[in-house]
Every structure is written in structure tokens, then in C-alpha cells.
Design an enzyme around this catalytic site. Sequence first.
Site, PDB file in Angstrom:
ATOM      1  N   LEU A   1       0.859  -1.199   0.000  1.00 37.05           N
ATOM      2  CA  LEU A   1       0.000   0.000   0.000  1.00 37.05           C
ATOM      3  C   LEU A   1       0.891   1.244   0.000  1.00 37.05           C
ATOM      4  O   LEU A   1       0.905   2.027   0.950  1.00 37.05           O
ATOM      5  CB  LEU A   1      -0.951  -0.022   1.198  1.00 37.05           C
ATOM      6  CG  LEU A   1      -2.113   0.971   1.101  1.00 37.05           C
ATOM      7  CD1 LEU A   1      -3.060   0.612  -0.038  1.00 37.05           C
ATOM      8  CD2 LEU A   1      -2.889   1.037   2.416  1.00 37.05           C
ATOM      9  N   GLY A   2       1.634   1.401  -1.100  1.00 39.05           N
ATOM     10  CA  GLY A   2       2.468   2.590  -1.271  1.00 39.05           C
ATOM     11  C   GLY A   2       1.759   3.596  -2.163  1.00 39.05           C
ATOM     12  O   GLY A   2       0.523   3.675  -2.160  1.00 39.05           O
TER      13      GLY A   2
ATOM     14  N   ILE B   1       1.347   3.711  -5.497  1.00 39.27           N
ATOM     15  CA  ILE B   1       0.444   3.127  -6.493  1.00 39.27           C
ATOM     16  C   ILE B   1      -0.665   2.330  -5.800  1.00 39.27           C
ATOM     17  O   ILE B   1      -1.831   2.405  -6.205  1.00 39.27           O
ATOM     18  CB  ILE B   1       1.224   2.236  -7.488  1.00 39.27           C
ATOM     19  CG1 ILE B   1       2.312   3.048  -8.189  1.00 39.27           C
ATOM     20  CG2 ILE B   1       0.279   1.611  -8.515  1.00 39.27           C
ATOM     21  CD1 ILE B   1       3.293   2.212  -9.012  1.00 39.27           C
TER      22      ILE B   1
ATOM     23  N   ARG C   1       5.030  -3.449   4.645  1.00 40.47           N
ATOM     24  CA  ARG C   1       6.003  -3.699   5.719  1.00 40.47           C
ATOM     25  C   ARG C   1       5.547  -3.060   7.020  1.00 40.47           C
ATOM     26  O   ARG C   1       5.898  -3.510   8.108  1.00 40.47           O
ATOM     27  CB  ARG C   1       7.371  -3.158   5.310  1.00 40.47           C
ATOM     28  CG  ARG C   1       8.038  -4.024   4.269  1.00 40.47           C
ATOM     29  CD  ARG C   1       9.329  -3.438   3.813  1.00 40.47           C
ATOM     30  NE  ARG C   1       9.127  -2.128   3.199  1.00 40.47           N
ATOM     31  CZ  ARG C   1       9.992  -1.519   2.418  1.00 40.47           C
ATOM     32  NH1 ARG C   1      11.147  -2.090   2.160  1.00 40.47           N
ATOM     33  NH2 ARG C   1       9.744  -0.332   1.886  1.00 40.47           N
TER      34      ARG C   1
ATOM     35  N   ARG D   1       6.261  -6.431 -10.537  1.00 38.93           N
ATOM     36  CA  ARG D   1       7.350  -6.968 -11.348  1.00 38.93           C
ATOM     37  C   ARG D   1       7.113  -8.468 -11.483  1.00 38.93           C
ATOM     38  O   ARG D   1       6.616  -9.105 -10.541  1.00 38.93           O
ATOM     39  CB  ARG D   1       8.710  -6.747 -10.653  1.00 38.93           C
ATOM     40  CG  ARG D   1       9.184  -5.312 -10.646  1.00 38.93           C
ATOM     41  CD  ARG D   1       9.692  -4.852 -12.020  1.00 38.93           C
ATOM     42  NE  ARG D   1      10.208  -3.495 -11.989  1.00 38.93           N
ATOM     43  CZ  ARG D   1       9.545  -2.410 -12.375  1.00 38.93           C
ATOM     44  NH1 ARG D   1       8.292  -2.512 -12.818  1.00 38.93           N
ATOM     45  NH2 ARG D   1      10.111  -1.227 -12.331  1.00 38.93           N
TER      46      ARG D   1
ATOM     47  N   ASP E   1       0.455  -7.457 -16.032  1.00 35.94           N
ATOM     48  CA  ASP E   1       1.152  -6.454 -16.840  1.00 35.94           C
ATOM     49  C   ASP E   1       2.637  -6.795 -16.934  1.00 35.94           C
ATOM     50  O   ASP E   1       3.344  -6.262 -17.777  1.00 35.94           O
ATOM     51  CB  ASP E   1       0.984  -5.058 -16.206  1.00 35.94           C
ATOM     52  CG  ASP E   1       1.641  -3.958 -17.041  1.00 35.94           C
ATOM     53  OD1 ASP E   1       1.483  -3.994 -18.276  1.00 35.94           O
ATOM     54  OD2 ASP E   1       2.304  -3.079 -16.460  1.00 35.94           O
TER      55      ASP E   1
ATOM     56  N   GLU F   1      10.412 -10.912 -20.021  1.00 36.10           N
ATOM     57  CA  GLU F   1       9.878  -9.858 -20.900  1.00 36.10           C
ATOM     58  C   GLU F   1      10.905  -9.554 -21.990  1.00 36.10           C
ATOM     59  O   GLU F   1      12.105  -9.510 -21.684  1.00 36.10           O
ATOM     60  CB  GLU F   1       9.589  -8.594 -20.077  1.00 36.10           C
ATOM     61  CG  GLU F   1       8.530  -8.832 -19.019  1.00 36.10           C
ATOM     62  CD  GLU F   1       8.244  -7.580 -18.175  1.00 36.10           C
ATOM     63  OE1 GLU F   1       8.811  -6.509 -18.476  1.00 36.10           O
ATOM     64  OE2 GLU F   1       7.462  -7.687 -17.222  1.00 36.10           O
TER      65      GLU F   1
ATOM     66  N   HIS G   1       3.525  -4.963 -20.172  1.00 31.70           N
ATOM     67  CA  HIS G   1       4.289  -4.056 -19.280  1.00 31.70           C
ATOM     68  C   HIS G   1       4.161  -2.615 -19.786  1.00 31.70           C
ATOM     69  O   HIS G   1       5.154  -1.973 -20.127  1.00 31.70           O
ATOM     70  CB  HIS G   1       5.760  -4.464 -19.156  1.00 31.70           C
ATOM     71  CG  HIS G   1       6.424  -3.846 -17.956  1.00 31.70           C
ATOM     72  ND1 HIS G   1       7.537  -4.377 -17.343  1.00 31.70           N
ATOM     73  CD2 HIS G   1       6.099  -2.728 -17.234  1.00 31.70           C
ATOM     74  CE1 HIS G   1       7.888  -3.614 -16.314  1.00 31.70           C
ATOM     75  NE2 HIS G   1       7.031  -2.590 -16.234  1.00 31.70           N
TER      76      HIS G   1
HETATM   77  P1  NAP Z   1       6.153   2.521  -2.998  1.00 28.77           P
HETATM   78  O1  NAP Z   1       5.423   3.799  -2.871  1.00 28.77           O
HETATM   79  O2  NAP Z   1       7.532   2.430  -2.481  1.00 28.77           O
HETATM   80  O3  NAP Z   1       5.246   1.389  -2.323  1.00 28.77           O
HETATM   81  C1  NAP Z   1       5.700   0.076  -2.178  1.00 28.77           C
HETATM   82  C2  NAP Z   1       4.834  -0.619  -1.157  1.00 28.77           C
HETATM   83  O4  NAP Z   1       5.276  -1.976  -1.058  1.00 28.77           O
HETATM   84  C3  NAP Z   1       4.932  -0.020   0.253  1.00 28.77           C
HETATM   85  O5  NAP Z   1       3.675  -0.007   0.859  1.00 28.77           O
HETATM   86  C4  NAP Z   1       5.854  -1.000   0.980  1.00 28.77           C
HETATM   87  O6  NAP Z   1       5.597  -1.106   2.358  1.00 28.77           O
HETATM   88  C5  NAP Z   1       5.474  -2.296   0.317  1.00 28.77           C
HETATM   89  N1  NAP Z   1       6.530  -3.286   0.435  1.00 28.77           N
HETATM   90  C6  NAP Z   1       7.826  -3.168   0.088  1.00 28.77           C
HETATM   91  N2  NAP Z   1       8.500  -4.305   0.369  1.00 28.77           N
HETATM   92  C7  NAP Z   1       7.599  -5.135   0.925  1.00 28.77           C
HETATM   93  C8  NAP Z   1       7.672  -6.442   1.443  1.00 28.77           C
HETATM   94  N3  NAP Z   1       8.830  -7.125   1.439  1.00 28.77           N
HETATM   95  N4  NAP Z   1       6.550  -7.001   1.959  1.00 28.77           N
HETATM   96  C9  NAP Z   1       5.383  -6.322   1.969  1.00 28.77           C
HETATM   97  N5  NAP Z   1       5.255  -5.074   1.470  1.00 28.77           N
HETATM   98  C10 NAP Z   1       6.337  -4.494   0.964  1.00 28.77           C
HETATM   99  O7  NAP Z   1       6.248   2.074  -4.522  1.00 28.77           O
HETATM  100  P2  NAP Z   1       5.222   2.404  -5.700  1.00 28.77           P
HETATM  101  O8  NAP Z   1       5.613   3.656  -6.361  1.00 28.77           O
HETATM  102  O9  NAP Z   1       3.833   2.240  -5.215  1.00 28.77           O
HETATM  103  O10 NAP Z   1       5.624   1.254  -6.739  1.00 28.77           O
HETATM  104  C11 NAP Z   1       5.565  -0.106  -6.387  1.00 28.77           C
HETATM  105  C12 NAP Z   1       6.198  -0.931  -7.475  1.00 28.77           C
HETATM  106  O11 NAP Z   1       5.343  -0.984  -8.615  1.00 28.77           O
HETATM  107  C13 NAP Z   1       7.508  -0.368  -8.037  1.00 28.77           C
HETATM  108  O12 NAP Z   1       8.604  -0.653  -7.212  1.00 28.77           O
HETATM  109  C14 NAP Z   1       7.598  -1.059  -9.378  1.00 28.77           C
HETATM  110  O13 NAP Z   1       8.271  -2.287  -9.248  1.00 28.77           O
HETATM  111  C15 NAP Z   1       6.132  -1.337  -9.731  1.00 28.77           C
HETATM  112  N6  NAP Z   1       5.723  -0.529 -10.889  1.00 28.77           N
HETATM  113  C16 NAP Z   1       5.275  -1.159 -12.007  1.00 28.77           C
HETATM  114  C17 NAP Z   1       4.888  -0.420 -13.100  1.00 28.77           C
HETATM  115  C18 NAP Z   1       4.376  -1.082 -14.341  1.00 28.77           C
HETATM  116  O14 NAP Z   1       4.568  -0.559 -15.420  1.00 28.77           O
HETATM  117  N7  NAP Z   1       3.695  -2.197 -14.220  1.00 28.77           N
HETATM  118  C19 NAP Z   1       4.954   0.982 -13.079  1.00 28.77           C
HETATM  119  C20 NAP Z   1       5.418   1.576 -11.913  1.00 28.77           C
HETATM  120  C21 NAP Z   1       5.794   0.830 -10.825  1.00 28.77           C
HETATM  121  P3  NAP Z   1       5.957   0.087   3.389  1.00 28.77           P
HETATM  122  O15 NAP Z   1       5.123   1.264   2.930  1.00 28.77           O
HETATM  123  O16 NAP Z   1       5.536  -0.421   4.702  1.00 28.77           O
HETATM  124  O17 NAP Z   1       7.413   0.331   3.225  1.00 28.77           O
END
Ligand code: NAP
Length: 320
Positions: A153-154, A156, A176, A232, A256, A261, A279
Site C-alpha cells: 500500500l504505497g 500506487i 512492511r 514486477r 502487466d 519480458e 508491461h
Molecule cells: P512505494 O510507494 O515504495 O510502495 C511500495 C509498497 O510496497 C509499500 O507499501 C511497501 O511497504 C510495500 N513493500 C515493500 N517491500 C515489501 C515487502 N517485502 N513485503 C510487503 N510489502 C512491501 O512504490 P510504488 O511507487 O507504489 O511502486 C511499487 C512498485 O510498482 C515499483 O517498485 C515497481 O516495481 C512497480 N511498478 C510497475 C509499473 C508497471 O509498469 N507495471 C509501473 C510503476 C511501478 P511500506 O510502505 O511499509 O514500506
Amino acid sequence: MSRPDVMIFVPPRDKAMAQLEAAYTLHRLDQADDRAAFLQEHGPRCTGVVTNGHAALTRADLEHLPNLEIVACSSAGFESIDDAALRDRGIALTNSSDALCDDVADVALLLTLACRRQLVPAHAYVKTGDWGRDGMFPLLSSIKGKKAGILGLGTIGQAIADRLEPLKVELGYTARSVKPVAYQYFENATALAAWSDILIVVVPGGPETEGMINASVLNALGPTGTLINVARGSVVDEAALIAALSDGRLGSAGLDVYMNEPNPDPALTGLPNVTLYPHHASGTVETRDAMAQTVVDNLAAHYAGNPLVTPVFGRSGRAS
Ligand code: NAP
């Protein structure tokens, strides 16, 4: 004042690149024939790096960048960048999560509705004339009243929750840390999956989350459950996913991202109960321009001595 030297690992889109060319002396590692020699020759004078989350930036690379102050990453994910090594060296890191979160959340919603209402098979049903021959398409199940679990729950994940809430979906999550939100918190992915009808994966890639969605999680989600992955490919054990979708232990998946890929496993793509996207969740002109602009704006802020616009962490290693 002399122009800062900036190394381009991956160039941003043209409009942003033109702005970088106007402001900095650029060193085009992306165009170098011999990466190691180029880094060794040009690295020592560079104080900035422009890259994305798919190009490697290792601790060993950093040895050739002794004066580096900032890494501006045009994507949200940065698992290919050794962020621990950056923190150790007091190098700032910026990303583009804020610029792309709405488009990625839109695609998570798109895949969720497409899976649950079988958009792809229904589309074929009309196109092929099966509707005329065989009559009504099978009845499906409403999205309203279902439980959606968000894994991560970050930035996105929250944007996805904001889109699901008006659909009268019940929300749960794991991350986390516990967040100040009204959705139910679960300790881990398996507990969240057992509660969920729809499990949406949006954690970062990398070793910490590799294979997090394994056979136990998929079994917990169950035969009427839907897995959505916009994070990912590495986060999902793809062999376990193929097995669960094939033998009916999992209902459907909307994806996605993939392990391999741009040539995902045909054993996955050939299944009838998958909805696939290449993707491309952030793949709009507006968002790709905005992502590229974060690179320009963060470098400008850094070299002007202003607070970074979208820091993952500043030079102190803390988000600032
Ligand atoms: P973010 O704001 O850093 O949010 C990540 C979330 O994941 C946070 O809530 C974090 O928890 C949680 N998390 C991290 N490690 C964890 C673990 N080991 N166990 C449980 N929860 C965990 O990142 P975001 O910007 O939302 O992006 C998330 C990911 O989406 C990116 O890193 C990227 O890989 C992917 N993405 C994909 C696309 C696509 O084209 N499909 C585009 C953009 C991003 P905490 O808040 O407690 O730290």
C-alpha cells in the site's frame, strides 16, 4: 558557473533530453561501445546520473563515480540500482512514482474488471459469432461487495485503493508497516490472499519480494480468486501461477509484468483464464513525459541547492 557533468545511463524522452543538453555536459554511457572503459574515463567528473529502474547501477560502477551526488531515475521501481550502496555513499536517489501512479492504478483496475467480467473471452464470443450460435454468455460474478487485497500500500497501491473504493469493494492490504487507513491490515501475503477475492500485487521487485506470490498464496486465493500483478514479474513464482491457473486452483490472473519480458512463457500466455498487458501500465504520452520531466526537475533542484522534487532519499539517506 561551470556546467555540471551528468552521465546518461538511460536517456529520458526527447523533450527532457533537450533540457538536459541545454543545462549540463552530458556523458552518453548509453552510446558507449565499451561500458567499463567509458565509466572509467568519464565517471570521475560526473556528479549526476540519469537512468531508469531497468539499467544496472552497481556498487562496482560507483567506484568509477567518486564525485556522484545524485541519481535521477525516470521510473518508479529501482531494483536494478544498488540503493544501499547509494545510501552508504550519501548519494541522493529520486524516482517517478508520483508521475505514474494514476496510469498504473488505472491499468490495475482495467485488468481487475477485465478478469472478473471476462472481457477477452466475451469479446471473442461476439466477434466469432458464438453468441448467435450458442446463446447467452455464462453469468459471471459482480465486483460489488467483493474483497480486494492490496499487496503493497504505497503510492500506487493507494491510488488503486482510491479507484476500487467507489466500486463498493471491501479493501484489505499488507505492507512492511501498518498504515493510517481504514482498510483491514493482514500480517502477510498468505493471510491477505485467504481473505481476498482479488489480490493486487504492487510491491517493489528485487530479492526481498522475489517469489513472494508462491503456491501457498495462490492456493489461499483459491479457485474463484483473481491475481493482478502490476509490480514486477519476479514477485510471482510463475511456474506456480501456471500450475494453479491450469488445474483450477486459481480462477484468473491479470498481468502487466512477467518473468521473461518481452517474451513471456507461452505456457502462461496460452491459458484461457489470463488477461495480458505488455508491461505498459505507465505507457501513455502524458505519463512518460511527466516521468522524464521528474528527472529534469530533480537535477535542477539538486544543482540549485533546493529540496528534491520526488526523492526516494536525499544525501542524508532519508526521504527529504
Ligand atoms: P512505494 O510507494 O515504495 O510502495 C511500495 C509498497 O510496497 C509499500 O507499501 C511497501 O511497504 C510495500 N513493500 C515493500 N517491500 C515489501 C515487502 N517485502 N513485503 C510487503 N510489502 C512491501 O512504490 P510504488 O511507487 O507504489 O511502486 C511499487 C512498485 O510498482 C515499483 O517498485 C515497481 O516495481 C512497480 N511498478 C510497475 C509499473 C508497471 O509498469 N507495471 C509501473 C510503476 C511501478 P511500506 O510502505 O511499509 O514500506
